[in-house]
Design a protein around this motif. Structure first.
Motif, PDB file in Angstrom:
ATOM      1  N   PRO A 171      -2.466 -10.403  -8.261  1.00 46.79           N
ATOM      2  CA  PRO A 171      -2.718  -9.914  -6.897  1.00 46.79           C
ATOM      3  C   PRO A 171      -1.973 -10.754  -5.866  1.00 46.79           C
ATOM      4  O   PRO A 171      -1.632 -11.919  -6.094  1.00 46.79           O
ATOM      5  N   GLU A 220      -2.016 -11.118   3.144  1.00 47.83           N
ATOM      6  CA  GLU A 220      -2.169  -9.777   3.705  1.00 47.83           C
ATOM      7  C   GLU A 220      -0.878  -9.385   4.407  1.00 47.83           C
ATOM      8  O   GLU A 220      -0.244 -10.201   5.084  1.00 47.83           O
ATOM      9  N   PHE A 252      -0.782  -3.632   3.280  1.00 49.67           N
ATOM     10  CA  PHE A 252      -1.230  -4.017   1.946  1.00 49.67           C
ATOM     11  C   PHE A 252      -2.221  -5.164   2.116  1.00 49.67           C
ATOM     12  O   PHE A 252      -1.842  -6.249   2.557  1.00 49.67           O
ATOM     13  N   SER A 291      -3.915  -7.199  -3.192  1.00 56.09           N
ATOM     14  CA  SER A 291      -3.276  -6.000  -3.745  1.00 56.09           C
ATOM     15  C   SER A 291      -2.541  -6.351  -5.030  1.00 56.09           C
ATOM     16  O   SER A 291      -1.876  -7.379  -5.125  1.00 56.09           O
ATOM     17  N   ASN A 347       4.343  -1.329  -5.665  1.00 53.84           N
ATOM     18  CA  ASN A 347       3.741  -0.373  -4.735  1.00 53.84           C
ATOM     19  C   ASN A 347       4.753   0.058  -3.676  1.00 53.84           C
ATOM     20  O   ASN A 347       5.283  -0.774  -2.945  1.00 53.84           O
TER      21      ASN A 347
END
Length: 825
Positions: free
Chosen positions: A436, A440, A459, A463, A468
């Motif tokens: 992850p 942020e 995101f 995440s 992505n």
């Protein structure tokens, strides 16, 4: 819309299906550390092999140096740093993606006296200044990567179809931001490599740790403590065997999840070196004055000695320092004890616990839940650090300290394994990695006056990095004509988009289409290597239009092609009456003799034509990109750096070829001189005294020329000199060949004469008649033996005559005759 004929379209599709898959390629893994670099290679025939340096070592110093036009790598570069500190670029990893005014640059200059850093163009990044030129830090890294690539390609089997390396996986600290990570990717592209993945150090070590172990269904928590030369990171990893629905026969796959990460990007071995350096410098200044401060060479030598002292103090209680002619012909000698060293770093020790605390807080766990701490990096060998780890972090439980991994090579092997898994070119153990994000990613929206009017998370923290790429709706007022979008990573600005002409773009889209609602969207991506990118901003709307009849025909054809590749047969009118009726109801009749259509067919066609079909329409918005800090290389800059690297590679290739010919000229000249001076038999026979002296003078003059003007001669001139020397040996070989040919001709003539003489003697022997009775037969055999013996005596030397006489005598003794005949054979 361009429409292809059905037959042509089908041909294209079949061709695409039949294109063979690419052959298995090689994967290169690189553990690019601040102090040392390691590499590993995987390819058909080379399973996970460490790439050896030019000196056959398994690791090398991270850096490069320039000696004129020659580039030196690794330990060779470190060796000339004390003599030429301004041209030796070592330990530059913290400078990637940073500006000249950053704290990382200030610390680098403090630890590397004699270096000069300048801005790299208009990108606000770092470049190294040399007396003759300047080199962006990405370009310096690209040279190092290119050198590793060349060493790895030499390991590829000659019989393999794979002769080049294109894919690479590189380790990075977990705290590297998008600019720093993109700088590594840019350097790899300049070196001709394609980055499959940037792997955090802790994740790479965890993959290597798990690749040879088994875990249960319950989660197991382990820390990976990586204390390198420049930074410290603590990565909390969970291992768990899970049932994978994609695997057959109930097999399981290993799941590796990063639960939390803590780091200190300035706590490392270089900081300890700096403290020892300060101890040594203070003692020298106290004894000999501060004149050493104006000598970068002396300071670099003292830094190198401080690094040696730190390494020895990890095993010994004290170490003797001795540096000859450190400054002003002064020999510097002193003693440093481990106690003095530990007192000098006393204020650093509490910082060891902070990364563990941050990682446990992110995972909402306690240190008691952790089964072990896996040690990585050379700084973990410092005894006082291990004491702090056991006492302050592990609450006195020394059994949790794990040293059962190769601290030098675990990261590079894990990164290589990760690169193989991502590329999917080889079959590997099923390991699922969940890494992850630790930050942020958001955008701050401001109006034309610069006043913030909104913020939006793109995101969130945590995440999962699986490549992505999303179209994210932008929350912006409808009446705004201009706006700025500041994209941030962990609260730090990355870049700013200045939007303008928003209303004009809306009008253009509305006029061209029947849009019900306009939606501004951001095309944002978080890559597998955790690099945040924005590919553009646009307006979108759903347009509803009736479908055209020829479109339905195209759709029907595409469906038939789809069914063909699925192995399904299309239903024709000849095969099924029901299918024929359905086709007639959906399409107009195709019979050329019929000029009218049935009411049912007309009605169905009308319905198909008027059926609404939604379609997404995009209108890109105009914007300008602004950078408040460092930015990565553009295409033109990377192309310029690639051309520069090719030029350096050409110089290296020419220099190696020139050095090879120089060595040949030198060794050949010495060999000629040795042959003549020591009167080699071959050259005494085939050369006169005058010729030998002539060639000896040529060899002596060649050596004088080589050590003089030959040092700077181009390759063609060196080849000409080698050709002149070769003429000497060619003359000898030619005369030797002629003499051998003459001897061979004489031997052939002698053999022919002897053969003719033997033939004449044999022709003179009378034909013998053998009687039938036994007595006459014995007499004939005796007579024949005597005749042959007489003839042989005439043709053969005396020694051979004796042999034949013995054979004649022994014929009366049959038992011994067989043995003697065997000896003759």
């Amino acid at each position: 819309m361009i429409r292809l004929p059905p037959l042509l379209l089908l041909t294209i599709l079949v061709t695409l299906v039949l294109i063979p898959a690419p052959a298995l390629a090689a994967i290169l893994g690189i553990d690019f550390g601040q102090s040392n670099t390691k590499a590993a290679l995987v390819s058909p025939g080379v399973p996970f092999e460490i790439v050896l340096t030019a000196d056959s070592k398994r690791k090398d110093v991270s850096g490069i140096a320039f000696k004129g036009e020659e580039r030196l790598y690794g330990s060779s570069a470190a060796g000339i740093a004390p003599r030429s500190p301004s041209t030796a670029f070592l330990h530059f990893k913290p400078l990637l993606g940073r500006s000249v005014s950053s704290s990382e640059a200030e610390m680098y200059l403090a630890q590397h006296p004699g270096m000069e850093l300048i801005p790299s163009g208009n990108r606000s990044t770092v470049a190294f200044k040399t007396p003759d030129s300047s080199f962006p830090v990405e370009e310096v890294l690209a040279m190092s990567l290119s050198n590793i690539k060349n060493l790895a390609e030499e390991m590829l089997p000659k019989s393999s179809a794979t002769s080049r390396i294109y894919d690479v996986a590189i380790t990075v600290p977990p705290y590297f931001d998008s600019v720093q990570r993109k700088a590594i990717i840019d350097a790899a592209e300049i070196a001709g490599l394609r980055v499959t993945a940037l792997v955090p150090d802790g994740v790479a070590t965890a993959i290597n740790y798990a690749s040879s172990r088994s875990f249960g269904n319950e989660k197991q928590y382990h820390f990976v403590l990586d204390m390198g030369a420049g930074s410290t990171s603590a990565t909390l990893i969970s291992f768990q065997e899970i049932q994978d629905g994609g695997l057959r026969f109930g097999k399981t796959a290993l799941s590796i999840t990063v639960e939390g990460v803590g780091f200190d990007h300035t706590l490392g071995g270089n900081l300890l070196d700096q403290r020892i350096f300060e101890i040594l410098l203070a003692r020298f200044i106290e004894a000999h004055g501060d004149g050493i401060l104006s000598s970068p060479r002396a300071l670099v030598r003292l830094h190198k000695e401080a690094e040696r002292v730190k390494t020895i103090l990890s095993a010994n209680s004290e170490v003797r320092v001795s540096v000859e002619s450190l400054h002003g012909d002064i020999d510097f000698r002193t003693m440093v004890s481990r106690t003095e060293f530990e007192e000098a770093i006393h204020d650093i020790l509490p910082r060891i616990s902070k990364p563990f605390e941050d990682a446990l807080k992110a995972a909402k766990l306690d240190i008691l839940d952790v089964q072990s701490v896996i040690l990585m990096g050379g700084t973990t060998r410092v005894p006082i650090f291990q004491q702090v780890l056991v006492n302050d972090v592990l609450k006195g439980d020394a059994s949790k300290v794990s040293k059962n991994v190769n601290a030098d090579e675990a990261a590079v092997m894990g990164a290589t394994f990760r690169g193989v898994s991502v590329s999917k070119q080889f079959k590997t153990k099923e390991i699922n990695v969940l890494d992850p994000t630790i930050w942020e990613y958001d955008v701050v929206i401001s109006d034309s006056d610069g006043r913030p009017v909104g913020a939006q998370i793109l995101f969130p923290e945590g995440s999962l990095v699986v490549g992505n790429r999303s179209l994210i709706e932008l929350q912006i007022s409808e009446d705004v004509e201009e706006a700025t979008l500041e994209f941030r990573e962990g609260g730090r600005p990355l870049f700013t988009y200045g939007l303008h002409g928003i209303q004009e773009a809306k009008k253009k889209l509305l006029l061209a289409n029947n849009c019900s609602e306009l939606i501004p969207v951001i095309d944002a991506e978080l890559t597998v290597s955790r690099v945040f990118e924005v590919h553009g901003i646009s307006l979108q709307c759903n347009v509803t239009r009736p479908a055209e009849s020829d479109d339905s025909e195209g759709e029907d054809f595409r469906q038939k092609v789809f069914n063909f590749f699925k192995g399904e047969k299309s239903s024709s009118s000849e095969e099924s009456t029901t299918a024929s009726e359905t086709t007639a109801a959906a399409e107009a009749p195709t019979d050329s003799e019929s000029t009218t259509t049935t009411p049912t067919a007309t009605s169905e066609k009308s319905k198909a034509t008027s059926r609404p079909k939604p379609r997404l329409v995009k209108q890109p918005m105009k914007y300008k990109i602004f950078y408040s800090g460092p930015r990565n290389m553009g295409r033109a800059t990377k192309a310029s750096s690639q051309a520069r690297l090719r030029a350096f590679d050409k110089l290296d290739s020419d220099r190696h070829a020139r050095d090879a010919v120089r060595n040949d000229v030198e060794s050949y000249s010495y060999r000629i001189r040795e042959w003549i001076e020591y009167e080699h038999q071959r050259f005494l026979e085939h050369l006169s005294e005058e010729e030998r002296q002539t060639f000896l003078n040529k060899a002596e003059s060649a050596l004088e020329w080589l050590y003089g003007e030959g040092e700077s001669m181009i390759l063609d001139k060196l080849k000409e000199k080698m050709k002149e020397l070769k003429e000497f040996e060619m003359i000898v070989f030619q005369r030797e060949k002629e003499k051998l040919a003459s001897i061979e001709a004489e031997l052939r003539a002698s053999a022919s004469a002897a053969a003719a003489e033997v033939s004449a003697e044999v022709d003179g022997v009378e034909e013998l008649v053998i009687p039938d009775d036994e007595e006459e037969e014995t007499a004939a055999e005796t007579s024949t033996s005597a005749t042959v013996a007489t003839a042989t005596t005439t043709l053969m030397p005396n020694t051979e005559t004796v042999s034949f006489e013995q054979s004649s005598t022994v014929e009366t003794e049959p038992e011994e005759t067989a043995d003697l005949q065997h000896d003759e054979l």
